[in-house]
Design a protein around this motif. Sequence first.
Motif, PDB file in Angstrom:
ATOM      1  N   ILE A  75      -0.130   8.374   0.829  1.00  0.00           N
ATOM      2  CA  ILE A  75      -0.246   7.213   1.923  1.00  0.00           C
ATOM      3  C   ILE A  75      -0.947   6.380   1.851  1.00  0.00           C
ATOM      4  CG2 ILE A  75      -0.724   7.235   4.461  1.00  0.00           C
ATOM      5  CD1 ILE A  75       0.133  10.155   4.453  1.00  0.00           C
ATOM      6  N   TRP A  76      -2.307   6.547   1.585  1.00  0.00           N
ATOM      7  CA  TRP A  76      -3.502   5.443   1.325  1.00  0.00           C
ATOM      8  C   TRP A  76      -3.349   4.466   0.289  1.00  0.00           C
ATOM      9  CZ3 TRP A  76      -4.936   4.288   5.868  1.00  0.00           C
ATOM     10  CH2 TRP A  76      -5.329   5.748   7.075  1.00  0.00           C
ATOM     11  N   LYS A  77      -2.679   5.087  -0.745  1.00  0.00           N
ATOM     12  CA  LYS A  77      -2.603   4.052  -1.781  1.00  0.00           C
ATOM     13  C   LYS A  77      -1.410   3.360  -1.727  1.00  0.00           C
ATOM     14  CE  LYS A  77      -4.763   5.998  -5.895  1.00  0.00           C
ATOM     15  NZ  LYS A  77      -4.847   6.010  -7.294  1.00  0.00           N
ATOM     16  N   ASN A  78      -0.577   3.746  -0.764  1.00  0.00           N
ATOM     17  CA  ASN A  78       0.571   2.730  -0.358  1.00  0.00           C
ATOM     18  C   ASN A  78       0.310   2.112   0.648  1.00  0.00           C
ATOM     19  OD1 ASN A  78       3.236   3.238  -2.294  1.00  0.00           O
ATOM     20  ND2 ASN A  78       2.245   5.184  -2.201  1.00  0.00           N
ATOM     21  N   TYR A  79      -0.846   1.613   1.076  1.00  0.00           N
ATOM     22  CA  TYR A  79      -1.242   0.646   2.228  1.00  0.00           C
ATOM     23  C   TYR A  79      -2.222  -0.290   1.948  1.00  0.00           C
ATOM     24  CZ  TYR A  79      -3.030   0.164   7.121  1.00  0.00           C
ATOM     25  OH  TYR A  79      -3.317  -0.467   8.290  1.00  0.00           O
ATOM     26  N   PRO A  80      -1.709  -1.446   1.291  1.00  0.00           N
ATOM     27  CA  PRO A  80      -2.490  -2.402   0.569  1.00  0.00           C
ATOM     28  C   PRO A  80      -3.476  -3.076   1.609  1.00  0.00           C
ATOM     29  CG  PRO A  80      -0.309  -2.764   0.188  1.00  0.00           C
ATOM     30  CD  PRO A  80      -0.301  -1.674   1.395  1.00  0.00           C
ATOM     31  N   ARG A  81      -3.409  -2.991   2.846  1.00  0.00           N
ATOM     32  CA  ARG A  81      -4.458  -3.591   3.762  1.00  0.00           C
ATOM     33  C   ARG A  81      -5.518  -2.697   3.945  1.00  0.00           C
ATOM     34  NH1 ARG A  81      -4.826  -4.177   9.853  1.00  0.00           N
ATOM     35  NH2 ARG A  81      -2.933  -2.788  10.035  1.00  0.00           N
ATOM     36  N   ALA A  82      -5.417  -1.367   4.045  1.00  0.00           N
ATOM     37  CA  ALA A  82      -6.549  -0.452   3.902  1.00  0.00           C
ATOM     38  C   ALA A  82      -7.292  -0.545   2.490  1.00  0.00           C
ATOM     39  CB  ALA A  82      -5.986   0.961   4.135  1.00  0.00           C
ATOM     40  N   GLN A  83      -6.551  -0.570   1.446  1.00  0.00           N
ATOM     41  CA  GLN A  83      -7.235  -0.496   0.163  1.00  0.00           C
ATOM     42  C   GLN A  83      -8.063  -1.956   0.139  1.00  0.00           C
ATOM     43  OE1 GLN A  83      -6.560   1.566  -2.882  1.00  0.00           O
ATOM     44  NE2 GLN A  83      -6.277   3.014  -1.010  1.00  0.00           N
ATOM     45  N   LYS A  84      -7.496  -3.149   0.484  1.00  0.00           N
ATOM     46  CA  LYS A  84      -8.305  -4.331   0.475  1.00  0.00           C
ATOM     47  C   LYS A  84      -9.558  -4.009   1.122  1.00  0.00           C
ATOM     48  CE  LYS A  84      -7.658  -9.182   1.243  1.00  0.00           C
ATOM     49  NZ  LYS A  84      -8.684  -9.583   2.270  1.00  0.00           N
ATOM     50  N   THR A  85      -9.334  -3.711   2.452  1.00  0.00           N
ATOM     51  CA  THR A  85     -10.578  -3.746   3.406  1.00  0.00           C
ATOM     52  C   THR A  85     -11.604  -2.765   2.676  1.00  0.00           C
ATOM     53  OG1 THR A  85      -9.152  -4.017   5.323  1.00  0.00           O
ATOM     54  CG2 THR A  85     -11.444  -2.869   5.640  1.00  0.00           C
ATOM     55  N   TRP A  86     -11.376  -1.524   2.357  1.00  0.00           N
ATOM     56  CA  TRP A  86     -12.065  -0.695   1.789  1.00  0.00           C
ATOM     57  C   TRP A  86     -13.004  -1.325   0.794  1.00  0.00           C
ATOM     58  CZ3 TRP A  86      -8.358   4.062   2.018  1.00  0.00           C
ATOM     59  CH2 TRP A  86      -8.255   4.580   3.249  1.00  0.00           C
ATOM     60  N   ARG A  87     -12.441  -1.928  -0.234  1.00  0.00           N
ATOM     61  CA  ARG A  87     -13.102  -2.670  -1.324  1.00  0.00           C
ATOM     62  C   ARG A  87     -13.795  -3.514  -0.860  1.00  0.00           C
ATOM     63  NH1 ARG A  87      -7.800  -2.624  -3.607  1.00  0.00           N
ATOM     64  NH2 ARG A  87      -7.384  -4.653  -3.004  1.00  0.00           N
ATOM     65  N   GLU A  88     -13.472  -4.481   0.202  1.00  0.00           N
ATOM     66  CA  GLU A  88     -14.379  -5.553   0.584  1.00  0.00           C
ATOM     67  C   GLU A  88     -15.689  -4.827   1.209  1.00  0.00           C
ATOM     68  OE1 GLU A  88     -11.981  -7.503   3.347  1.00  0.00           O
ATOM     69  OE2 GLU A  88     -10.898  -8.825   1.995  1.00  0.00           O
ATOM     70  N   TRP A  89     -15.679  -3.981   2.002  1.00  0.00           N
ATOM     71  CA  TRP A  89     -16.768  -3.035   2.582  1.00  0.00           C
ATOM     72  C   TRP A  89     -17.403  -2.294   1.558  1.00  0.00           C
ATOM     73  CZ3 TRP A  89     -13.700  -0.838   7.651  1.00  0.00           C
ATOM     74  CH2 TRP A  89     -13.453  -2.066   8.539  1.00  0.00           C
ATOM     75  N   GLY A  90     -16.872  -2.150   0.201  1.00  0.00           N
ATOM     76  CA  GLY A  90     -17.734  -1.346  -0.697  1.00  0.00           C
ATOM     77  C   GLY A  90     -17.499   0.227  -0.691  1.00  0.00           C
ATOM     78  N   PHE A  91     -16.391   0.711   0.002  1.00  0.00           N
ATOM     79  CA  PHE A  91     -15.970   2.091   0.185  1.00  0.00           C
ATOM     80  C   PHE A  91     -15.278   2.577  -0.935  1.00  0.00           C
ATOM     81  CE2 PHE A  91     -15.965   1.948   5.010  1.00  0.00           C
ATOM     82  CZ  PHE A  91     -17.373   1.781   5.116  1.00  0.00           C
ATOM     83  N   PRO A  92     -15.144   3.812  -1.372  1.00  0.00           N
ATOM     84  CA  PRO A  92     -14.380   4.245  -2.227  1.00  0.00           C
ATOM     85  C   PRO A  92     -12.869   3.865  -2.172  1.00  0.00           C
ATOM     86  CG  PRO A  92     -15.768   5.859  -1.467  1.00  0.00           C
ATOM     87  CD  PRO A  92     -15.866   4.825  -0.636  1.00  0.00           C
ATOM     88  N   GLU A  93     -12.239   3.897  -3.063  1.00  0.00           N
ATOM     89  CA  GLU A  93     -10.635   3.579  -3.105  1.00  0.00           C
ATOM     90  C   GLU A  93      -9.955   4.405  -2.138  1.00  0.00           C
ATOM     91  OE1 GLU A  93      -6.886   3.154  -6.341  1.00  0.00           O
ATOM     92  OE2 GLU A  93      -8.634   4.177  -6.795  1.00  0.00           O
ATOM     93  N   LEU A  94     -10.376   5.602  -2.173  1.00  0.00           N
ATOM     94  CA  LEU A  94      -9.483   6.647  -1.171  1.00  0.00           C
ATOM     95  C   LEU A  94     -10.838   7.155  -0.305  1.00  0.00           C
ATOM     96  CD1 LEU A  94      -7.147   8.506  -3.736  1.00  0.00           C
ATOM     97  CD2 LEU A  94      -6.549   6.932  -2.029  1.00  0.00           C
ATOM     98  N   TYR A  95     -10.974   6.501   0.804  1.00  0.00           N
ATOM     99  CA  TYR A  95     -12.274   6.681   1.465  1.00  0.00           C
ATOM    100  C   TYR A  95     -11.871   7.815   2.333  1.00  0.00           C
ATOM    101  CZ  TYR A  95     -15.446   5.918   5.437  1.00  0.00           C
ATOM    102  OH  TYR A  95     -16.326   6.077   6.489  1.00  0.00           O
TER     103      TYR A  95
END
Length: 344
Positions: A75-95
């Motif tokens: 689910i989360w790997k197929n959600y580009p907006r979440a992936q982009k936001t987590w990277r910007e915030w410095g969170f893990p790829e699968l937060y």
Amino acid sequence: MIDGIYILANDVVYDQLVALLNSIEANAGRKIPICILPYNQRLDKVKAEIASRDNISLFEDSDSIAYWDNFATQIWKNYPRAQKTWREWGFPELYELPMHRKFCAIDGPFDRFIYFDADTLLMGPVDYVYEKLDNYDWVVNDFQYKSDLKFIFDGSPEQMQQVFNSDDLQSKVFCAGWFATKKNIFSPAIRTDLIKNLTSGEADVMAFLAPDQSLFNYMVLRSGISYYNFAFHDYEQSTGNHWSSQFDVVDNILYDQGRRLTYLHYMSISSSKFTQLCGGEDVNIPYRDVFLHYRYLKSPEQRVKSFKRQSPLVRLQKTTTSFFNQKINNIKLNYRNFKDRITK
């Protein structure tokens, strides 16, 4: 029919887990079997605690754990907006991926069950919750619906109307830290449909900072299973449950305007604070004496008699080394903005 309780835990939340287990034993009204869902493999203290109690087991269905880990990953790997936001915030790829292991409860041994996050304390009997499952598939008791809908769903109004076809979505959202449901409530057919919809773009309605909570809300509402929230449908008789509320304390039980709480939720307070408190540090935690009462209910001789304050230098060093984690917590707090919004 077997009633039970599930708790997601590992050694990091050991002190909170012990307090919760003791509060269940003291306040549930009867002996209820408990199963610990493993957050990860850090379980030495948890396993020792399980061995010391006769009504607690460890969830060891590796196939179920792998299934739900994979379910959430898809689910989360197929959600580009979440992936982009987590990277910007410095969170893990699968937060917060391990938080999704609470879904394993659906595959476990109990026919009807209540799920507790480890950062809760039970304050009263829960038979009324199990009884409500005779008429509903999913039961909660919280005021999440009073907070901003964006804490759960972050899609556009048009997207959410298309996905949920509801004009009153706000009233149906809930906190995923405490809920009750039934075994296999999401059948294989329902799971297949949900995965198909989510990986085809519907995931874009979900929020980012509590991914398991957003996913639970999506699955309950999208599947169409029956749903009941005591705090919404029986508002006048419901109590608060969040630590920021002002409750009365009588014999280590919390009351809201004379009504006994079902549970207290220490949501957003770091587990490290509870560890420090139990280690003898003078940490300010709401209802601190109540927590300590339950933490040491079965081992009062181990309870710290006096607390030491850290020197300014030590406090500064700890603040510096934990800056990143605190930054994450601050983002969470600002984003959720719970405070008084989820209380009456």
